[in-house]
Write an enzyme that holds these catalytic residues in place. Structure first.
Site, mmCIF file in Angstrom:
data_model
loop_
_atom_site.group_PDB
_atom_site.id
_atom_site.type_symbol
_atom_site.label_atom_id
_atom_site.label_comp_id
_atom_site.label_asym_id
_atom_site.label_seq_id
_atom_site.Cartn_x
_atom_site.Cartn_y
_atom_site.Cartn_z
ATOM 1 N N GLY A 267 0.851 -1.191 0.000
ATOM 2 C CA GLY A 267 0.000 0.000 0.000
ATOM 3 C C GLY A 267 0.882 1.236 0.000
ATOM 4 O O GLY A 267 2.071 1.150 -0.284
ATOM 5 N N HIS A 543 0.602 29.536 -17.487
ATOM 6 C CA HIS A 543 1.453 28.770 -18.387
ATOM 7 C C HIS A 543 2.882 29.210 -18.209
ATOM 8 O O HIS A 543 3.141 30.397 -18.111
ATOM 9 C CB HIS A 543 1.020 28.991 -19.831
ATOM 10 C CG HIS A 543 1.928 28.316 -20.818
ATOM 11 N ND1 HIS A 543 1.864 26.948 -21.041
ATOM 12 C CD2 HIS A 543 2.931 28.786 -21.582
ATOM 13 C CE1 HIS A 543 2.796 26.638 -21.940
ATOM 14 N NE2 HIS A 543 3.452 27.726 -22.274
#
Lengths: 573, 459
Positions: A267, A543
């Site tokens: 896990g 961006h």
């Protein structure tokens, strides 16, 4: 005078302060600046706005007129139906000062509750002392080691680094120092707002009554939250010696870096430790009971993760097997792990390794809580609760004024989930009904690169869709197309969106890639606020940033306007 | 490894959807090969034992995919597969995809290793139906592997066609020391050791473990494979100094002593394919003729058409094509050493250097197209070559090859005849030369040398 001073500060702290001051009595306004809606750690920074003298004043004020103060508070909440406020020591008593208890305490004080927190060990609980926090320190080291050791990667960036090495004790100290620092931050944040920290194990001795430690000190409170958390789960047959057979508690101290370590359980705990150990030069063998590594993740993500985090590293694995017996190294013998087939229970193999880390999950820490005194029977140790975290007794009835949050209820064993549950409970006891949407709680695994997720996995979503009769679609984008990721030379990664094409509801988002843990929140916030894809896809992202991965993901989803195109069967699963 | 879990009724050869592994009976296999291999010599592995051993083919994951790279093998040799299991991860131009098997069986042999590429349809692994078939499959794998030119990391000089050329490097390096009589003793090897053993094809059972508790460590495997331990793998591995001979499998099978300080760089797929094709030319009898050409008229013509986008390559190709029309024998092919095959089309392949390799885009029907069309076509092909999008028929359908090094000032050179073709023309630079003409006058004219390498059988 003090109160007027305080009031002048209060608008800066939060908007809710203002709205709530309308129905507050003058005397209680003195506590207003304490309305910090932020988690304890952030509070420190905000606290700079207050002068120290003011802080002290506030502190005094809260200490002195206690009786009076609590009476006032209950009067203020008279619409809550509570009339017996003065007969209790506290409005809210929290057993366990982990992240869940801490979050609940901060919110309770904000809501004007007189709050105490009981801790039998150290403040901070598992997360801060033996979990998320120190492990992040180790993972920060492992991430850098990985970068420095990756000649190929460095070369492609035009960098030369001679040889990377590490000092084990230095790494261990870094983890320990971080835990200490966060722990003191947490303690200070509680003290600063006047939460009483009662030391000793809390035991419920009756309705609204808690005994502190072994003394006969009984504290009463109108409402009680159990937030005792969990401990590493050790399956039977496994002998933990703390040196060669260890749990995450020991591993985080990094007392040794074994050459070869078996990690039982793949896990997120096991996965994170495999990241740390392989970066530090260990070889790792996973032992997983299920047929696949990383069973909790979306299958596609776990496949990709295996391709990136397991296969190229010095890791091998055995799946579909239980470690039926693990013996620590002694008498000149290595650690012995006996593997049996998970289904047939037949012996399959024996591993001889230098160390074994037991990462088979966590077990609730609820023993000795005195639950029998309120007729509550735990289920595999977990305290049964309803969706409002109200404890359910052995007869299926709600126990009044008793709540359980965090790992102890087993709903979602994550620090931030516990905190959210605690806040939800405080909302309820202060008269605002609140049900926490667990599907909006993100989870992250801090491997390199990271894995994060929120909501349903694809199989879960498809099952739900089938049951409830809606269509499920999947959209995916790759980090390979993201400018920032490519600039970092970390184009490996995938973001996956599971949604309803008929109404644009986001069912789940899974990300594997650079900074995935930080990227998930756009999705989890959207789920929490009910934002639909058709709306969020219009939001603008700077961006070039990694967040454009999600931007593109939302934009690539096809919310129905024209005829629905059935999702082609998931490719390559 | 559990043979009894195999179903024996898995012989349905159904058409597999594009995303599942195409498994076909080996007898039906006729494949588009890797870039350079000329088609014909592929018969050797039409095996008689059918259905028991299936080939796993490189699937076409998208319509534009011509070759795929093996990202990783999910299963290892010897693993039992059942229908629907993911076997291999293939990287196409768009994404990585898991490829599933449609049959039960045992993965007997991996033909194309991780990190290598194979053209769509090429065998990448062999699936045996039962444990008994494994040995056979592995033997077959060897032949397939040697035939497939796509194996990259040090590519074995291949010899699958009758005249063996460089057969001195057998694919599986023999296990160095066979430690016998270890009987039932359990072998313990660390994860990295196992990985290395797989990577270097060392039988882990043959290694003597020297690590703690007698386990096999990565260093043991590297020693067995004859490799200098890499120091950057793990800090625990000391930077051992012993400079073991660099590799057990030198790149070209040469046994030249290693010069200290040299480094080995594996051939790329393209380089190994080029090497292979070049080696093949050694088995073909060739002779070479040269002829000087006065190019003043050509130069003048080129100046005239250049503004219209006509390139020298196109002019040369056109000239060659027109000459070939008159001399079909030069355009012929000899594939088996017994028959001529006269090609009806005149496809002029032109050698182009690209990314450290060599490829020969083909101007098909160069005799029929006019110069402008040829120039246009050529531009298109070069673009495709650069972006690696040439379709197989665009680089392996040539009937005559042209190689021009004139632009580099090379005045003459010898071109190597590509397999299966009758001739290749090497064109040098044209430069002013003093010539005596028929009248006895000296003149300065531009002269160019054309050198033709010809297949002796054909011409």
């Amino acid at each position: 005078m003090q109160s007027s001073l305080s009031l002048s500060f209060s608008p800066t702290s939060s908007a809710t302060t203002i709205s709530r001051s309308h129905h507050s009595f003058p005397l209680s306004t003195g506590t207003k600046p304490l309305n910090l809606r932020f988690c304890g750690l952030r509070r420190e920074a905000l606290g700079l706005g207050f002068s120290t003298s003011l802080n002290r004043n506030l502190h005094q004020q809260q200490q002195l007129p206690r009786r009076q103060y609590s009476a006032v508070v209950s009067a203020a909440r008279s619409d809550n139906g509570s009339s017996s406020g003065s007969s209790f020591d506290y409005d809210l008593l929290i057993i366990g000062a982990g992240v869940g208890g801490h979050g609940a305490a901060l919110h309770a004080v904000e809501k004007g509750l007189k709050t105490a927190i009981v801790e039998g060990d150290v403040v901070g609980g598992t997360c801060v002392n033996r979990g998320c926090v120190p492990s992040k320190a180790l993972l920060a080291v492992s991430g850098r080691m990985r970068e420095l050791k990756s000649d190929h990667h460095l070369k492609s960036l035009g960098l030369h680094v001679s040889s990377a090495g590490y000092d084990r004790q230095g790494v261990a100290d870094h983890a320990n120092n971080l835990a200490t620092k966060i722990r003191s931050n947490l303690t200070n944040s509680l003290k600063a707002i006047g939460v009483d920290i009662l030391t000793g194990f809390g035991t419920v001795v009756g309705p609204q009554k808690v005994k502190i430690g072994s003394s006969d000190k009984i504290v009463t409170a109108k409402d009680i939250i159990i937030a005792t958390g969990s401990v590493p789960f050790v399956p039977k047959g496994v002998e933990v010696d703390g040196k060669t057979v260890i749990t995450s508690d020991h591993a985080l101290k990094l007392e040794s870096v074994p050459e070869w370590i078996a990690i039982v359980g793949s896990g997120y705990i096991g996965l994170e430790f495999s990241d740390v150990y392989t970066a530090l030069g260990s070889e790792v063998t996973f032992v997983e009971a299920l047929d696949q590594l990383m069973p909790g993740f979306d299958p596609e993500i776990s496949k990709l993760a295996q391709r990136v985090l397991v296969n190229p590293r010095n890791i091998d694995y055995h799946t579909g097997v239980f470690a039926s017996k693990i013996t620590p190294a002694r008498d000149g013998k290595p650690v012995l792990i006996e593997l049996i087939d998970a289904k047939t229970k037949e012996p399959k193999d024996t591993l001889e390794v230098d160390a074994a880390l037991i990462a088979t999950g966590r077990a609730p820490f609820t023993e000795g809580l005195g639950l029998e005194n309120v007729d509550v029977a735990t289920q595999r140790g977990f305290i049964p609760v309803d969706e409002r975290m109200r404890v359910i007794d052995a007869n299926g009835k709600l126990v009044p004024h008793l709540y359980c949050i965090g790992d102890a209820n087993g709903k979602m064993m994550l620090a931030h989930a516990a905190s959210a549950q605690g806040i939800s409970v405080v909302e309820q006891v202060t008269g605002r009904d609140h049900v926490l949407n667990h599907l909006s709680i993100p989870a992250a695994c801090f491997t390199h690169p990271e894995i994060s997720m929120v909501g349903l996995t694809e199989p879960q979503a498809r099952e739900k869709g089938e049951k409830e009769g809606f269509e499920v679609s999947v959209a995916k984008t790759s980090f390979k197309a993201n400018t920032k990721a490519l600039a970092e030379n970390e184009g490996e990664g995938l973001a996956k969106l599971i949604y309803r094409p008929d109404n644009g509801e986001i069912l789940g988002v899974h990300i594997f890639g650079l900074h995935a843990a930080d990227l998930i929140h756009e999705a989890s916030n959207a789920i929490a606020l009910g934002t639909r894809i058709q709306d969020i896809k219009l939001a603008v992202h700077a961006h070039p940033t990694l967040s454009e991965v999600l931007d593109e993901l939302f934009k690539s989803a096809k919310v129905k306007e024209h005829a629905s195109i059935p999702v082609s069967e998931p490719v390559a699963v | 490894m559990n043979a009894n879990s195999l179903s024996s009724s898995s012989m349905i050869s159904m058409a597999s959807p594009s995303l599942s592994l195409s498994l076909r009976n080996s007898t039906t296999l006729i494949l588009p090969r890797n870039s350079f291999s000329s088609s014909p010599r592929r018969k050797p592995f039409s095996f008689k034992i059918q259905a028991k051993i299936r080939e796993i083919f490189m699937p076409a994951l998208s319509s534009t995919m011509t070759e795929g790279k093996i990202v990783s093998w999910i299963k290892s040799e010897g693993d039992t597969l059942s229908k629907g299991d993911s076997v291999v991860v293939v990287e196409s131009d768009k994404a990585d995809m898991d490829v599933e098997t449609f049959y039960d069986g045992i993965l007997a042999a991996i033909v194309v290793d991780e990190g290598e590429t194979a053209p769509v349809g090429a065998p990448i692994g062999l699936l045996a139906e039962t444990a008994e078939d494994i040995a056979e499959a592995q033997a077959k794998a060897k032949s397939v592997k040697s035939a497939s030119s796509s194996s990259s990391s040090p590519p074995p000089p291949v010899a699958d066609s009758p005249p063996p050329v460089g057969s001195q490097s057998p694919p599986p390096p023999p296990p160095p020391v066979k430690t016998v009589s270890d009987g039932p003793k359990k072998i313990t090897a660390t994860p990295q050791a196992k990985k290395l053993a797989k990577q270097h094809k060392v039988d882990i059972n043959s290694i003597n473990g020297t690590g703690p508790f007698g386990r096999i460590t990565p260093a043991d495997v590297e020693a067995a494979a004859g490799i200098t331990p890499k120091s950057n793998v793990a800090p625990v591995v000391a930077t051992a100094a012993p400079a073991a001979p660099v590799s057990s499998k030198p790149a070209a099978g040469s046994s030249a002593p290693t010069i200290p300080g040299s480094s080995n760089v594996a051939f790329t797929t393209m380089q190994s394919a080029v090497a292979k094709n070049m080696m093949e030319s050694l088995s073909v009898p060739t002779f070479r003729v040269g002829y000087p050409v006065v190019t003043d008229a050509l130069d003048a013509f080129y100046e005239k058409v250049k503004p219209k986008g006509v390139t020298m390559t196109a002019i040369l190709a056109k000239a060659v094509a027109m000459a070939l029309v008159q001399h079909p024998v030069v355009n012929a092919t000899c594939k088996d050493g017994k028959n001529f095959q006269y090609n009806s089309n005149i496809n002029v392949a032109v050698a182009v250097a690209i990314n450290g390799g060599l490829i020969t885009p083909v101007l098909q029907d160069a005799d029929k197209l006019d110069l402008y069309l040829l120039s246009q076509k050529w531009k298109e092909l070069v673009g495709k070559a650069r972006s690696k999008q040439l379709q197989p028929n665009e680089y392996n359908s040539g009937t005559f090859t042209l190689s021009n090094l004139g632009m580099f000032g090379v005045d003459r050179f010898d071109a190597i005849l590509p397999p299966g073709q009758g001739a290749i023309m090497a064109v040098g630079a044209s430069k002013p030369t003093v010539l005596a003409d028929a009248d006895g006058f000296f003149r300065v004219k531009s002269k160019m040398l054309g050198l033709l390498s010809l297949h002796k059988f054909i011409v």
